[in-house]
Motif scaffolding. Sequence first.
Motif, short mmCIF file in Angstrom:
data_model
loop_
_atom_site.label_atom_id
_atom_site.label_comp_id
_atom_site.label_asym_id
_atom_site.label_seq_id
_atom_site.Cartn_x
_atom_site.Cartn_y
_atom_site.Cartn_z
N LYS A 1 0.85 -1.20 0.00
CA LYS A 1 0.00 0.00 0.00
C LYS A 1 0.88 1.24 0.00
O LYS A 1 1.94 1.26 0.61
CB LYS A 1 -0.91 0.00 1.22
N GLY A 2 0.43 2.28 -0.70
CA GLY A 2 1.16 3.54 -0.79
C GLY A 2 0.90 4.16 -2.15
O GLY A 2 0.00 3.73 -2.87
N TYR A 3 1.70 5.14 -2.53
CA TYR A 3 1.58 5.72 -3.86
C TYR A 3 2.59 5.03 -4.76
O TYR A 3 3.78 5.03 -4.48
CB TYR A 3 1.81 7.24 -3.83
N GLU B 1 -10.85 -1.38 -2.29
CA GLU B 1 -10.71 -2.25 -1.12
C GLU B 1 -12.04 -2.26 -0.39
O GLU B 1 -12.60 -1.21 -0.12
CB GLU B 1 -9.61 -1.75 -0.18
N SER C 1 -5.39 8.79 -5.52
CA SER C 1 -5.77 8.03 -4.32
C SER C 1 -5.19 8.63 -3.05
O SER C 1 -5.42 8.11 -1.97
CB SER C 1 -5.29 6.58 -4.44
N ASN D 1 -3.02 6.01 -1.44
CA ASN D 1 -3.71 4.78 -1.04
C ASN D 1 -3.81 3.76 -2.18
O ASN D 1 -4.77 2.99 -2.24
CB ASN D 1 -5.11 5.10 -0.50
N ASP D 2 -2.84 3.74 -3.10
CA ASP D 2 -2.78 2.67 -4.09
C ASP D 2 -2.53 1.37 -3.33
O ASP D 2 -1.93 1.37 -2.25
CB ASP D 2 -1.62 2.89 -5.06
N PHE D 3 -2.98 0.24 -3.89
CA PHE D 3 -2.74 -1.03 -3.21
C PHE D 3 -2.60 -2.17 -4.21
O PHE D 3 -2.99 -2.06 -5.36
CB PHE D 3 -3.86 -1.36 -2.21
#
Length: 190
Positions: free
Chosen positions: A25-27, A107, A157, A160-162
């Motif tokens: 998870k993250g950018y 999600e 996001s 909040n990319d995952f």
Amino acid sequence: TTLVTSVDSVRILSKFKSIIPEYVKGYFGNQAFAEDSVVATDIFRNIIGGAVDIEKIDIALEIKNGLGVDLQYDLNQFSSVNSQTGATALLNHSIISTPVNLTRALEAGSAYPPVLPSYYNIALTESNSNIDALLENIPDRLGYKFNLSINPFGNNSLGNDFFYYDSPLEIRMKAEAPFSLTANGFTLAD
């Protein structure tokens, strides 16, 4: 027994190799990839000669984005190659050289992986493309050129990319063709 004092030290070197992340998870940044490849196919491996004329073919392509990133896909070329005859057929369809935006998965839920994927569907028929000509070429190789961009519109996001290992980007194909064709000098081998 070993005496350890304040001037002694212990060093540990640790390496991780071939890590396969289960969850990230993250950018993921704004990245672009290009691919130009030819791959072997054995779909028509038993046809060793002759010509066919397919009466009707419907192919449904479904792109399933299980990734938590926006994607932009641009198929620049798709071809069928018959290395025995030297013939190549290029796909003519509105999907060629038209960027396609794939919405990110979401999600949700508590099941693993808790992902609601997004879908994009493409229909290839003899009325909207020359898919029949690609198959009538009796290919033993398929060629493609495409570009893929991750987060083409930036950090939408807010970090909040995952990615879940069990929820990848997938392309599925479903073909429907009545067993009705014209053949000339058609030779099968097993």
